[in-house]
Motif scaffolding. Structure first.
Motif, short mmCIF file in Angstrom:
data_model
loop_
_atom_site.label_atom_id
_atom_site.label_comp_id
_atom_site.label_asym_id
_atom_site.label_seq_id
_atom_site.Cartn_x
_atom_site.Cartn_y
_atom_site.Cartn_z
N ILE A 69 12.89 34.42 -30.09
CA ILE A 69 13.64 33.16 -30.22
C ILE A 69 12.97 32.24 -31.25
O ILE A 69 13.63 31.66 -32.11
N LYS A 70 11.64 32.16 -31.21
CA LYS A 70 10.93 31.31 -32.19
C LYS A 70 11.20 31.79 -33.60
O LYS A 70 11.49 31.00 -34.50
N ASN A 71 11.11 33.11 -33.81
CA ASN A 71 11.28 33.66 -35.16
C ASN A 71 12.73 33.58 -35.63
O ASN A 71 13.01 33.15 -36.75
N ALA A 72 13.66 34.03 -34.75
CA ALA A 72 15.05 34.19 -35.18
C ALA A 72 15.79 32.87 -35.24
O ALA A 72 16.60 32.65 -36.12
N LEU A 73 15.50 31.96 -34.31
CA LEU A 73 16.27 30.70 -34.25
C LEU A 73 15.58 29.58 -35.01
O LEU A 73 16.20 28.80 -35.70
N PHE A 74 14.25 29.50 -34.84
CA PHE A 74 13.53 28.34 -35.37
C PHE A 74 12.72 28.66 -36.63
O PHE A 74 12.09 27.79 -37.19
N ARG A 75 12.74 29.93 -37.01
CA ARG A 75 11.97 30.38 -38.19
C ARG A 75 10.49 30.03 -38.10
O ARG A 75 9.82 29.75 -39.08
N ILE A 76 9.99 30.00 -36.86
CA ILE A 76 8.54 29.81 -36.64
C ILE A 76 7.93 31.21 -36.65
O ILE A 76 8.38 32.09 -35.90
N ARG B 161 5.43 40.03 -35.59
CA ARG B 161 6.51 39.07 -35.31
C ARG B 161 7.69 39.78 -34.64
O ARG B 161 8.75 39.20 -34.48
N LEU B 162 7.48 41.05 -34.30
CA LEU B 162 8.47 41.90 -33.63
C LEU B 162 9.66 42.22 -34.54
O LEU B 162 10.76 42.54 -34.07
N ARG B 163 9.43 42.15 -35.88
CA ARG B 163 10.48 42.53 -36.82
C ARG B 163 10.37 44.01 -37.12
O ARG B 163 9.27 44.55 -37.29
N THR B 164 11.53 44.67 -37.22
CA THR B 164 11.55 46.06 -37.67
C THR B 164 11.48 46.05 -39.20
O THR B 164 11.34 44.98 -39.81
#
Ligand SMILES: Cc1cc2nc3c(=O)[nH]c(=O)nc-3n(C[C@H](O)[C@H](O)[C@H](O)COP(=O)(O)OP(=O)(O)OC[C@H]3O[C@@H](n4cnc5c(N)ncnc54)[C@H](O)[C@@H]3O)c2cc1C
Ligand SMILES: NC(=O)c1ccc[n+]([C@@H]2O[C@H](COP(=O)([O-])OP(=O)(O)OC[C@H]3O[C@@H](n4cnc5c(N)ncnc54)[C@H](O)[C@@H]3O)[C@@H](O)[C@H]2O)c1
Length: 475
Positions: free
Chosen positions: A327-334, A295-298
């Motif tokens: 954007i999907k992960n950080a803004l929309f929590r998808i 998800r590209l999270r560190t």
């Protein structure tokens, strides 16, 4: 902007391809963004990468038009290259694209742009000079830089990298290039086309990350362009000598010395992580690279990594793809995940080399039966008409015809690969490509013909002939 304490939704560090795409997208979707850039807006792609290199390659192609035209019975005077004008053309192209990446444009979108170096001072706080940014989420988009190999003498010798070579306003007399990957091959060929003597040094072979047969097409062209190739060699020393550069190579148990006027180091890339205060933010590295999940999270769940800094495929189109995932992960929590299996790449040499999915060697290594479908450009009528027959398409399928990958070396390979990207992404079979009606005469027919060759053994088999004869007898 005066000293400030900012509390945006998103703080993005780095205004290159990844950071700009995230900032533009997120801000226009309603998130409040802070974008931090310590160097030039636009990052590598605009200033030191894709844009100047493609502009230089275009100038190089123009310089060799005369040589290509001879085959058609058309002759020009030998080309005269005004290198200052080439330099101005390259920077003119950067200037033309620059407004899209400018601070003014981003501020116009509502993004707060801070010019300075960002560093984490805690898990949720970044400092930029006198500014403090406490954001809900952060994105590291700090890119990559030239990796400088530990060659004796290199640190004491003047050398160019992609960050300085486009500043040359005089043509190098003799450019020595270390590394024949994408950068070394593209720039080496561009300078050769523009009339410089070029020596290209590579520890493996030309474009070693590419399919060997396709890489060979580029290798032959480099040789035909007069590039002095040294493959399978180790650089044992570099020194400044008599106003120029001397490079010592170890090859075949002996030593070889090259004297040139300029040295370009194009020996790979490394992510830019220095000075970011990663420890303060609890962001871990393994073997020098960021630890990043799909998800590209560190390892700090509030901090994402996008683009080159993540250490995956380093391309502008990947940076753009990552922007969507972040954007999907950080803004929309998808919980969107990055999938790099259908990421294409193109080396813009003459001929171009394009690849998506698995190469033949990768498919064989993976195991299982495969089909390798080839079609040479020499059997394409348009290529013949335009005397661009130096090329080959190689498509790889599984035993049922599912497309596993495709590579093309040849004129316009970067455009020709595009239906294969779709085929990979949609899990299509090679029959889908074979059944399309393709305009004649186009280079695109190579895709249809390669795809069609999957059926050739069945179509022209003894069994087919027997069926046709039987049906004919039935009247
Ligand atoms: C010569 C060359 C040719 C290329 N050609 C192509 C091509 O044809 N096609 C293609 O797809 N790709 C190409 N690439 C690759 C492409 O340029 C990169 O993949 C792309 O630029 C990566 O974007 P990015 O946003 O990750 O990083 P970058 O564009 O490098 O941006 C990172 C930004 O972060 C800033 N930064 C770093 N640290 C900090 C900090 N602490 N604080 C504030 N700012 C910071 C930097 O100043 C930089 O502006 C090429 C690269 C090179 C070098
Ligand atoms: N057209 C494009 O999309 C494009 C163009 C340029 C750059 N890029 C991006 O930048 C990256 C390319 O950067 P690059 O060409 O510097 O890296 P690379 O990894 O593609 O190639 C570096 C080459 O240098 C060789 N090398 C390393 N150390 C050496 C040494 N000491 N002596 C001799 N050879 C040595 C390696 O074997 C390798 O072939 C690409 O992977 C891509 O991410 C993309």
């Amino acid at each position: 902007m005066k000293n400030s304490r900012l509390t945006p939704d998103l703080c993005i560090v780095g205004a290159g391809s990844a950071g700009l795409a995230i900032a533009a997208g997120a801000q226009q979707m309603g998130a409040d963004c802070v974008l931090v850039e310590r160097g030039k807006m636009g990052g590598d792609c605009l200033n030191y990468g894709c844009v100047p290199s493609k502009a230089l390659l275009a100038a190089g192609r123009a310089a060799r038009l005369g040589a290509a035209a001879r085959a058609f019975g058309v002759t020009y005077d030998p080309p005269r290259v005004d290198f200052q004008a080439v330099h101005d053309h390259v920077h003119g192209v950067i200037d033309a694209i620059k407004p899209m990446d400018s601070q003014e444009r981003f501020e116009g979108l509502g993004v707060t742009v801070l010019r300075g170096e960002a560093s984490f001072v805690g898990p949720r706080e970044v400092r930029v000079g006198e500014h403090s940014v406490r954001a809900r989420r952060f994105v590291l988009a700090t890119g990559s830089t030239a990796a400088v190999p530990p060659i004796p003498g290199l640190a004491e010798t003047p050398y160019l990298t992609n960050e300085t070579i486009f500043d040359l306003s005089e043509r190098p007399e003799h450019l020595i290039v270390i590394g024949a990957g994408a950068i070394g091959s593209e720039l080496g060929q561009a300078f050769a086309h523009l009339g410089a003597k070029v020596s290209l040094i590579e520890m493996a072979r030309v474009l070693p990350h590419e399919d060997e047969e396709l890489g060979e097409c580029v290798r032959q062209s480099l040789r035909a362009d007069g590039v002095d190739l040294h493959e399978g060699v180790a650089v044992s020393a570099v020194a400044a000598k008599g106003g120029g550069i001397e490079v010592t190579l170890e090859a075949d148990g002996g030593e070889r010395r090259l004297q040139g006027s300029h040295l370009l180091v194009a020996a790979g890339r490394r992510p830019v992580l220095d000075g970011l205060g990663l420890e303060a933010a609890g962001i871990e590295r393994r073997d020098g690279a960021l630890v990043v999940d799909r998800r590209l999270r560190t390892t700090n769940r509030r901090v994402f990594a996008a683009g080159d800094v993540g250490g995956g495929p380093m391309f502008t189109h990947v940076a753009g793809y990552h922007a969507g995932i972040v954007i999907k992960n950080a803004l929309f929590r998808i919980p969107a995940k990055a999938d790099h299996s259908a990421v294409p790449r193109v080396t813009y040499t003459t001929p171009e080399l394009a690849q998506v999915g698995l190469s033949e060697a990768q498919a064989r290594e993976r195991g299982g039966a495969i089909h390798v479908l080839r079609w040479p450009f020499a059997e394409n009528d348009r290529a013949q008409a335009e005397r661009n027959t130096h090329g080959l398409i190689k498509a790889i399928t599984d035993k049922r015809g599912k497309v596993l990958g495709c590579g093309i070396a040849g004129e316009h390979a970067g455009e020709l690969i595009q239906p294969w990207i779709l085929a990979m992404q949609k899990g299509m079979k090679v029959g889908d490509m074979a059944q399309t009606i393709v305009p004649y005469p186009t280079l695109g027919e190579v895709s249809k013909r390669a795809a069609g060759s999957y059926y050739t053994p069945k179509l022209f088999s003894e069994r087919t002939r027997r069926i046709v004869r039987l049906l004919a007898r039935l009247g």
